[in-house]
Design an enzyme around this catalytic site. Sequence first.
Site, PDB file in Angstrom:
ATOM      1  N   HIS A 170       0.829  -1.211   0.000  1.00 10.99           N
ATOM      2  CA  HIS A 170       0.000   0.000   0.000  1.00 10.99           C
ATOM      3  C   HIS A 170       0.864   1.262   0.000  1.00 10.99           C
ATOM      4  CE1 HIS A 170      -3.794  -2.094   1.846  1.00 10.99           C
ATOM      5  NE2 HIS A 170      -3.634  -2.370   0.574  1.00 10.99           N
ATOM      6  N   TYR A 219      -9.834   3.793   2.825  1.00 10.28           N
ATOM      7  CA  TYR A 219     -10.326   2.599   3.531  1.00 10.28           C
ATOM      8  C   TYR A 219     -11.845   2.593   3.638  1.00 10.28           C
ATOM      9  CZ  TYR A 219      -5.775   0.737   4.486  1.00 10.28           C
ATOM     10  OH  TYR A 219      -4.535   0.171   4.324  1.00 10.28           O
ATOM     11  N   GLU A 244       1.000   1.934   7.816  1.00 10.05           N
ATOM     12  CA  GLU A 244       1.310   2.754   6.631  1.00 10.05           C
ATOM     13  C   GLU A 244       1.717   4.171   7.035  1.00 10.05           C
ATOM     14  OE1 GLU A 244      -2.257   2.034   4.274  1.00 10.05           O
ATOM     15  OE2 GLU A 244      -1.781  -0.104   4.388  1.00 10.05           O
ATOM     16  N   ARG A 268       3.522  -0.715 -11.552  1.00  3.24           N
ATOM     17  CA  ARG A 268       4.073  -2.071 -11.472  1.00  3.24           C
ATOM     18  C   ARG A 268       5.277  -2.046 -10.536  1.00  3.24           C
ATOM     19  NH1 ARG A 268       0.075  -2.489 -14.043  1.00  3.24           N
ATOM     20  NH2 ARG A 268      -0.284  -3.542 -16.024  1.00  3.24           N
ATOM     21  N   GLN A 269       5.499  -3.151  -9.856  1.00  6.43           N
ATOM     22  CA  GLN A 269       6.613  -3.209  -8.902  1.00  6.43           C
ATOM     23  C   GLN A 269       7.865  -3.823  -9.556  1.00  6.43           C
ATOM     24  OE1 GLN A 269       3.357  -4.222  -7.916  1.00  6.43           O
ATOM     25  NE2 GLN A 269       3.170  -2.194  -7.004  1.00  6.43           N
ATOM     26  N   SER A 311      11.903  -5.077  -8.336  1.00  2.00           N
ATOM     27  CA  SER A 311      12.846  -5.257  -7.228  1.00  2.00           C
ATOM     28  C   SER A 311      14.121  -4.469  -7.488  1.00  2.00           C
ATOM     29  CB  SER A 311      13.198  -6.740  -7.090  1.00  2.00           C
ATOM     30  OG  SER A 311      12.011  -7.482  -6.959  1.00  2.00           O
TER      31      SER A 311
HETATM   32  C1  LIG Z   1       7.046  -7.181  -5.270  1.00  2.00           C
HETATM   33  C2  LIG Z   1       7.206  -7.395  -6.764  1.00  2.00           C
HETATM   34  C3  LIG Z   1       8.470  -7.317  -7.327  1.00  2.00           C
HETATM   35  C4  LIG Z   1       8.631  -7.526  -8.694  1.00  2.00           C
HETATM   36  N1  LIG Z   1       9.893  -7.438  -9.234  1.00  2.00           N
HETATM   37  C5  LIG Z   1      10.057  -7.585 -10.566  1.00  2.00           C
HETATM   38  C6  LIG Z   1      11.363  -7.450 -11.159  1.00  2.00           C
HETATM   39  O1  LIG Z   1      12.359  -7.191 -10.469  1.00  2.00           O
HETATM   40  N2  LIG Z   1      11.455  -7.590 -12.501  1.00  2.00           N
HETATM   41  C7  LIG Z   1      10.366  -7.880 -13.296  1.00  2.00           C
HETATM   42  O2  LIG Z   1      10.533  -7.998 -14.523  1.00  2.00           O
HETATM   43  N3  LIG Z   1       9.142  -8.012 -12.764  1.00  2.00           N
HETATM   44  C8  LIG Z   1       8.952  -7.860 -11.432  1.00  2.00           C
HETATM   45  N4  LIG Z   1       7.688  -7.955 -10.894  1.00  2.00           N
HETATM   46  C9  LIG Z   1       6.539  -8.108 -11.802  1.00  2.00           C
HETATM   47  C10 LIG Z   1       6.155  -6.721 -12.385  1.00  2.00           C
HETATM   48  O3  LIG Z   1       5.652  -5.895 -11.351  1.00  2.00           O
HETATM   49  C11 LIG Z   1       5.081  -6.782 -13.474  1.00  2.00           C
HETATM   50  O4  LIG Z   1       4.014  -7.552 -12.998  1.00  2.00           O
HETATM   51  C12 LIG Z   1       5.619  -7.377 -14.755  1.00  2.00           C
HETATM   52  O5  LIG Z   1       6.621  -6.531 -15.290  1.00  2.00           O
HETATM   53  C13 LIG Z   1       4.502  -7.524 -15.787  1.00  2.00           C
HETATM   54  O6  LIG Z   1       3.895  -6.298 -15.991  1.00  2.00           O
HETATM   55  P1  LIG Z   1       3.325  -5.916 -17.419  1.00  2.00           P
HETATM   56  O7  LIG Z   1       2.621  -4.634 -17.312  1.00  2.00           O
HETATM   57  O8  LIG Z   1       4.373  -6.056 -18.461  1.00  2.00           O
HETATM   58  O9  LIG Z   1       2.282  -7.100 -17.664  1.00  2.00           O
HETATM   59  P2  LIG Z   1       0.694  -6.957 -17.516  1.00  2.00           P
HETATM   60  O10 LIG Z   1       0.165  -6.139 -18.622  1.00  2.00           O
HETATM   61  O11 LIG Z   1       0.398  -6.583 -16.135  1.00  2.00           O
HETATM   62  O12 LIG Z   1       0.270  -8.464 -17.765  1.00  2.00           O
HETATM   63  C14 LIG Z   1       0.510  -9.458 -16.784  1.00  2.00           C
HETATM   64  C15 LIG Z   1      -0.074 -10.769 -17.284  1.00  2.00           C
HETATM   65  O13 LIG Z   1      -1.467 -10.634 -17.419  1.00  2.00           O
HETATM   66  C16 LIG Z   1      -1.873 -10.988 -18.713  1.00  2.00           C
HETATM   67  N5  LIG Z   1      -2.988 -10.149 -19.146  1.00  2.00           N
HETATM   68  C17 LIG Z   1      -3.006  -8.793 -19.216  1.00  2.00           C
HETATM   69  N6  LIG Z   1      -4.190  -8.369 -19.695  1.00  2.00           N
HETATM   70  C18 LIG Z   1      -4.914  -9.481 -19.955  1.00  2.00           C
HETATM   71  C19 LIG Z   1      -6.192  -9.712 -20.468  1.00  2.00           C
HETATM   72  N7  LIG Z   1      -6.993  -8.704 -20.817  1.00  2.00           N
HETATM   73  N8  LIG Z   1      -6.604 -11.000 -20.603  1.00  2.00           N
HETATM   74  C20 LIG Z   1      -5.810 -12.025 -20.252  1.00  2.00           C
HETATM   75  N9  LIG Z   1      -4.580 -11.875 -19.749  1.00  2.00           N
HETATM   76  C21 LIG Z   1      -4.144 -10.624 -19.599  1.00  2.00           C
HETATM   77  C22 LIG Z   1      -0.658 -10.735 -19.601  1.00  2.00           C
HETATM   78  O14 LIG Z   1      -0.688 -11.523 -20.786  1.00  2.00           O
HETATM   79  C23 LIG Z   1       0.464 -11.152 -18.672  1.00  2.00           C
HETATM   80  O15 LIG Z   1       0.654 -12.530 -18.728  1.00  2.00           O
HETATM   81  C24 LIG Z   1       7.504  -7.789  -9.516  1.00  2.00           C
HETATM   82  C25 LIG Z   1       6.234  -7.865  -8.941  1.00  2.00           C
HETATM   83  C26 LIG Z   1       6.083  -7.675  -7.583  1.00  2.00           C
HETATM   84  C27 LIG Z   1       4.700  -7.749  -6.992  1.00  2.00           C
HETATM   85  C1  HEM Z   2      -8.599  -3.644   5.381  1.00  2.00           C
HETATM   86  C2  HEM Z   2      -8.451  -3.177   4.143  1.00  2.00           C
HETATM   87  C3  HEM Z   2      -7.529  -3.772   3.124  1.00  2.00           C
HETATM   88  C4  HEM Z   2      -7.015  -5.019   3.045  1.00  2.00           C
HETATM   89  C5  HEM Z   2      -7.234  -6.178   3.978  1.00  2.00           C
HETATM   90  C6  HEM Z   2      -6.166  -5.071   1.859  1.00  2.00           C
HETATM   91  C7  HEM Z   2      -5.465  -6.186   1.446  1.00  2.00           C
HETATM   92  C8  HEM Z   2      -4.618  -6.205   0.364  1.00  2.00           C
HETATM   93  C9  HEM Z   2      -3.813  -7.326  -0.020  1.00  2.00           C
HETATM   94  C10 HEM Z   2      -3.781  -8.672   0.680  1.00  2.00           C
HETATM   95  C11 HEM Z   2      -3.104  -6.961  -1.099  1.00  2.00           C
HETATM   96  C12 HEM Z   2      -2.069  -7.797  -1.849  1.00  2.00           C
HETATM   97  C13 HEM Z   2      -0.708  -7.505  -1.236  1.00  2.00           C
HETATM   98  C14 HEM Z   2       0.468  -8.085  -1.986  1.00  2.00           C
HETATM   99  O1  HEM Z   2       0.398  -8.256  -3.202  1.00  2.00           O
HETATM  100  O2  HEM Z   2       1.482  -8.346  -1.353  1.00  2.00           O
HETATM  101  C15 HEM Z   2      -3.464  -5.615  -1.416  1.00  2.00           C
HETATM  102  C16 HEM Z   2      -2.962  -4.913  -2.479  1.00  2.00           C
HETATM  103  C17 HEM Z   2      -3.474  -3.715  -2.877  1.00  2.00           C
HETATM  104  N1  HEM Z   2      -4.363  -2.939  -2.187  1.00  2.00           N
HETATM  105 FE1  HEM Z   2      -5.221  -3.343  -0.439  1.00  2.00          FE
HETATM  106  N2  HEM Z   2      -6.208  -3.856   1.256  1.00  2.00           N
HETATM  107  C18 HEM Z   2      -7.011  -3.041   1.978  1.00  2.00           C
HETATM  108  C19 HEM Z   2      -7.298  -1.729   1.719  1.00  2.00           C
HETATM  109  C20 HEM Z   2      -6.960  -1.079   0.564  1.00  2.00           C
HETATM  110  C21 HEM Z   2      -7.351   0.256   0.222  1.00  2.00           C
HETATM  111  C22 HEM Z   2      -8.144   1.197   1.113  1.00  2.00           C
HETATM  112  C23 HEM Z   2      -6.860   0.517  -1.014  1.00  2.00           C
HETATM  113  C24 HEM Z   2      -7.037   1.789  -1.799  1.00  2.00           C
HETATM  114  C25 HEM Z   2      -7.983   1.951  -2.648  1.00  2.00           C
HETATM  115  C26 HEM Z   2      -6.127  -0.659  -1.443  1.00  2.00           C
HETATM  116  C27 HEM Z   2      -5.451  -0.786  -2.633  1.00  2.00           C
HETATM  117  C28 HEM Z   2      -4.628  -1.836  -2.939  1.00  2.00           C
HETATM  118  C29 HEM Z   2      -3.869  -1.904  -4.179  1.00  2.00           C
HETATM  119  C30 HEM Z   2      -3.887  -0.863  -5.296  1.00  2.00           C
HETATM  120  C31 HEM Z   2      -3.152  -3.079  -4.131  1.00  2.00           C
HETATM  121  C32 HEM Z   2      -2.238  -3.642  -5.209  1.00  2.00           C
HETATM  122  C33 HEM Z   2      -3.120  -4.538  -6.058  1.00  2.00           C
HETATM  123  C34 HEM Z   2      -2.618  -4.717  -7.447  1.00  2.00           C
HETATM  124  O3  HEM Z   2      -1.753  -3.977  -7.862  1.00  2.00           O
HETATM  125  O4  HEM Z   2      -3.144  -5.585  -8.126  1.00  2.00           O
HETATM  126  N3  HEM Z   2      -6.219  -1.604  -0.460  1.00  2.00           N
HETATM  127  N4  HEM Z   2      -4.377  -5.165  -0.501  1.00  2.00           N
END
Ligand SMILES: Cc1cc2nc3c(=O)[nH]c(=O)nc-3n(C[C@H](O)[C@H](O)[C@H](O)COP(=O)(O)OP(=O)(O)OC[C@H]3O[C@@H](n4cnc5c(N)ncnc54)[C@H](O)[C@@H]3O)c2cc1C
Ligand code: HEM
Length: 340
Positions: free
Chosen positions: A88, A98, A140, A206-207, A209
């Site tokens: 978050h 929230y 947070e 997107r995240q 590392s």
């Molecule tokens: C904590 C963390 C650390 C990370 N570290 C790294 C890192 O160091 N390096 C790295 O490369 N990545 C890392 N990632 C992953 C990264 O954040 C992205 O998720 C990754 O780069 C893919 O993003 P994208 O936008 O290219 O793909 P997206 O567009 O998000 O697509 C993701 C998947 O969903 C599918 N998809 C999208 N739209 C549709 C649809 N309409 N229908 C069906 N399938 C669909 C795509 O085909 C793909 O397979 C990390 C993720 C996390 C959570």
């Molecule tokens: C009690 C309340 C909430 C709970 C229990 C919760 C729980 C979670 C969990 C479990 C994740 C995934 C974490 C991970 O990937 O490591 C997440 C991601 C996330 N949460 Fe929350 N959340 C809460 C409130 C909120 C609120 C208030 C927001 C703002 C609108 C929010 C926005 C997001 C977003 C944007 C992500 C990343 C999701 C993605 O990128 O797909 N969350 N949350």
Amino acid sequence: MLSDKSRRVVEATLPVVAEHIGEIAERFYEHMFSAHPELLDGVFNRGNQASGEQQRALAGSVAAYATKLLETPERTPEHLLSRIAHKHASLGIRPDQYQIVNHHLMWAIADTLGQAATPEVAGAWNEVYWLMAHSLIHEERGLYGARGVTPETVWRPWEVEKKFRETRDVVTFVVKRIDDRLVRTSLPGQYVTVRLRMPDGVLQPRQYSLTRADDGAHRQFSVKRVEGGDGRPPGEMSTLLHDSVDVGDMLTLSLRTGTSYSTTPGDRWSSPRRESASRRWPGCSPTSRRPSPDCRSRCSTRTWRRPPSRCAARWSMTSSNCRTRSCTSGTRTALTASNR
Ligand SMILES: Cc1cc2nc3c(=O)[nH]c(=O)nc-3n(C[C@H](O)[C@H](O)[C@H](O)COP(=O)(O)OP(=O)(O)OC[C@H]3O[C@@H](n4cnc5c(N)ncnc54)[C@H](O)[C@@H]3O)c2cc1C
Ligand code: HEM
């Protein structure tokens, strides 16, 4: 702590909530995004929504939290929340949001359970939600405060100083700060969120590392290209980063977060990240004896690179595996205190 009254109700309804969690999650997001489309513009990852990944994470974590509350009523399971709070904070989530999530999640639970969702049941789950929400908001606030930012100022512009190809499908970016703000040292396993405007005008986060000890001015991360196929489109952010972002361009990154830095030599990776990193980087298995060149460049942590300077004195150099080197446990307090 959950009240006795709510505890009994949650206990009785947990099985049915858990059974329907997929449906609750789906309805929750649909309802929330139709009322708040702005949350899909720079806050939620629409790739995760489309692919179905993560959809259950939020609603599922409320059920998991409730389970723990029932198992150990004398203490709230705060340890379950850190990873969420860090995610978050990397997205600049605000306390007032929230209320929005609460409204739509409670609606989805009531809508899914139908007549079973009596006012008593709704009240008990609302209590679970707010126990969790208050803990998250608190953690947070601490994360923002320790880094001297607010949810609105987590985003920061950086200039791409270097971009180089590591393998056919992995590129590394080195970005340089362009403001006066301090670049704090990151810890192994920490990540930043990159936020970019997609070709259709929508902002997406997107995240990535962090892959190198920081020097006070730079961040470095590697991006693997996500190919399309089998009806799946190519990844939108990775494609854009590979094909359209170059040296001299500006990138918006949030603060570095993530809880998975190691604390003891025997605990080099916390298991969730260990699993996900080895899944994400095939060839970079935590159990490999020696990293291949491929693995070395793809490893999402700072493997084979310099440890953060604060950690250097006690950095364990014993590991030859492709994994994060660890600080000895004694270093942990100093690290967490000074680097939050
Ligand atoms: C904590 C963390 C650390 C990370 N570290 C790294 C890192 O160091 N390096 C790295 O490369 N990545 C890392 N990632 C992953 C990264 O954040 C992205 O998720 C990754 O780069 C893919 O993003 P994208 O936008 O290219 O793909 P997206 O567009 O998000 O697509 C993701 C998947 O969903 C599918 N998809 C999208 N739209 C549709 C649809 N309409 N229908 C069906 N399938 C669909 C795509 O085909 C793909 O397979 C990390 C993720 C996390 C959570
Ligand atoms: C009690 C309340 C909430 C709970 C229990 C919760 C729980 C979670 C969990 C479990 C994740 C995934 C974490 C991970 O990937 O490591 C997440 C991601 C996330 N949460 Fe929350 N959340 C809460 C409130 C909120 C609120 C208030 C927001 C703002 C609108 C929010 C926005 C997001 C977003 C944007 C992500 C990343 C999701 C993605 O990128 O797909 N969350 N949350």
